[in-house]
Design a protein around this motif. Structure first.
Motif, short mmCIF file in Angstrom:
data_model
loop_
_atom_site.label_atom_id
_atom_site.label_comp_id
_atom_site.label_asym_id
_atom_site.label_seq_id
_atom_site.Cartn_x
_atom_site.Cartn_y
_atom_site.Cartn_z
N TYR A 1 -1.17 3.19 6.78
CA TYR A 1 -1.05 2.27 5.64
C TYR A 1 -1.69 0.91 5.93
N THR B 1 -8.23 -1.70 -1.86
CA THR B 1 -7.96 -0.31 -2.22
C THR B 1 -8.66 0.04 -3.50
N HIS C 1 0.84 -1.21 0.00
CA HIS C 1 0.00 0.00 0.00
C HIS C 1 0.87 1.26 0.00
N SER C 2 1.89 1.26 0.85
CA SER C 2 2.75 2.44 0.95
C SER C 2 3.54 2.67 -0.34
N LYS D 1 1.18 4.07 -2.99
CA LYS D 1 0.74 5.43 -2.67
C LYS D 1 1.78 6.46 -3.04
N HIS D 2 3.05 6.12 -2.90
CA HIS D 2 4.11 7.09 -3.13
C HIS D 2 4.82 6.93 -4.47
#
Length: 291
Positions: free
Chosen positions: A275, A291, A16-17, A20-21
């Motif tokens: 996260y 997500t 997820h992290s 996201k970035h």
């Protein structure tokens, strides 16, 4: 990354992290390793990340179980901890490089920056592994006194650099050079030595140090702010190290999901929490949100 029943929540948070970035998440491909015959697999990942590009490889514990010796922490004896030494044997030979990440990390920067920096360093030195190094750490403490007394320093003779500690939870690995150099077998030979005469206490880390310390291409420390899980015995709370942070790593006994569930989180665990995709419905059953 690995997919383990207890660490699945961490793996999902890590993915997820990263997504996201990432400046271009569609270009990412994930390689997951799960216990052969286990319950954790691709269906779990697909239910959470329907558009994720990935493959799940079953890892047979018998490949390494006969080489594993007892460790300072039982969790370090899990065969999945040794997957990092077998990536090149399982992943398709057309894949040249991978970023290996432990399940207890959170990436708060574009992982492409890690990839590009490591690629440049690996190419310039024709090296196999790139990772943050910590040359201020007491390197000798990762091995038994008898190892040094019996001439263990000779194991590091002729290395390109001074042998330094590096954490194997974050590595960029050139699989072509790994295969060509027979590095899996080199690591296994040190595990065989450990079975014959105990030369270290930690699990999969010391064999990597024995093979690669002094040959690693160093990356910025920002890519592995490790030790956030405390030591291997008590898991006490720790703070972030001074300096920029691109990746946080809860290496050590304390895992953020365990401490949060116990109602006794460390301050740094609050940085992991956003996260976390784990949800507990009112019925009491547990699941991980998509997500």
């Amino acid at each position: 990354m690995t997919l383990d029943a207890h660490y699945l929540r961490g793996s999902i948070a890590a993915v997820h992290s990263i997504l996201k970035h990432s400046s271009c998440p569609d270009t990412l491909f994930f390689h997951f390793f799960a216990p052969a015959g286990g319950r954790v697999g691709g269906s779990t990942v697909r239910s959470v990340f329907p558009a994720l590009r990935f493959e799940v490889y079953p890892f047979r514990a018998e490949l390494v179980s006969g080489l594993i010796s007892s460790s300072v922490r039982v969790a370090l004896q899990n065969p999945l901890n040794y997957v990092r030494a077998y990536l090149a044997d399982v992943i398709d030979s057309c894949v040249q490089r991978v970023v290996y990440l432990d399940s207890d990390v959170i990436v708060v920067d574009d992982v492409r920056r890690l990839w590009d920096d490591a690629a440049a360093r690996l190419d310039s030195a024709a090296a196999v592994v790139a990772a943050p190094e910590y040359c201020h750490a007491n390197f000798t403490r990762y091995f038994a006194p008898t190892f040094w007394a019996e001439g263990g320093a000779q194991a590091f003779a002729g290395r390109r650099h001074r042998p330094c500690y590096f954490n194997t939870g974050v590595m960029v690995m050139d699989l072509h050079r790994w295969r060509a150099g027979g590095y899996r077998r080199r690591i296994e030979r040190w595990m065989e030595v450990q079975r014959e005469r105990r030369i270290y206490e930690l699990g999969s880390l010391p064999p990597f140090l024995l093979v690669f310390a002094g040959e690693v291409e160093g990356l910025e420390h920002r890519w592995n702010q490790h030790g956030l899980g405390g030591d291997n015995l008590t898991g006490e709370c720790r703070r972030l190290h001074p300096g920029p942070v691109s990746l946080m790593h809860w290496s050590g006994k304390g895992k953020p999901w365990d401490r949060l569930d116990a109602g006794n989180p460390c301050p740094v665990d609050q940085l992991w929490k956003p996260y976390d995709l784990y949800v507990r419905p009112s019925s009491g059953a547990s699941s991980i949100a998509a997500t």
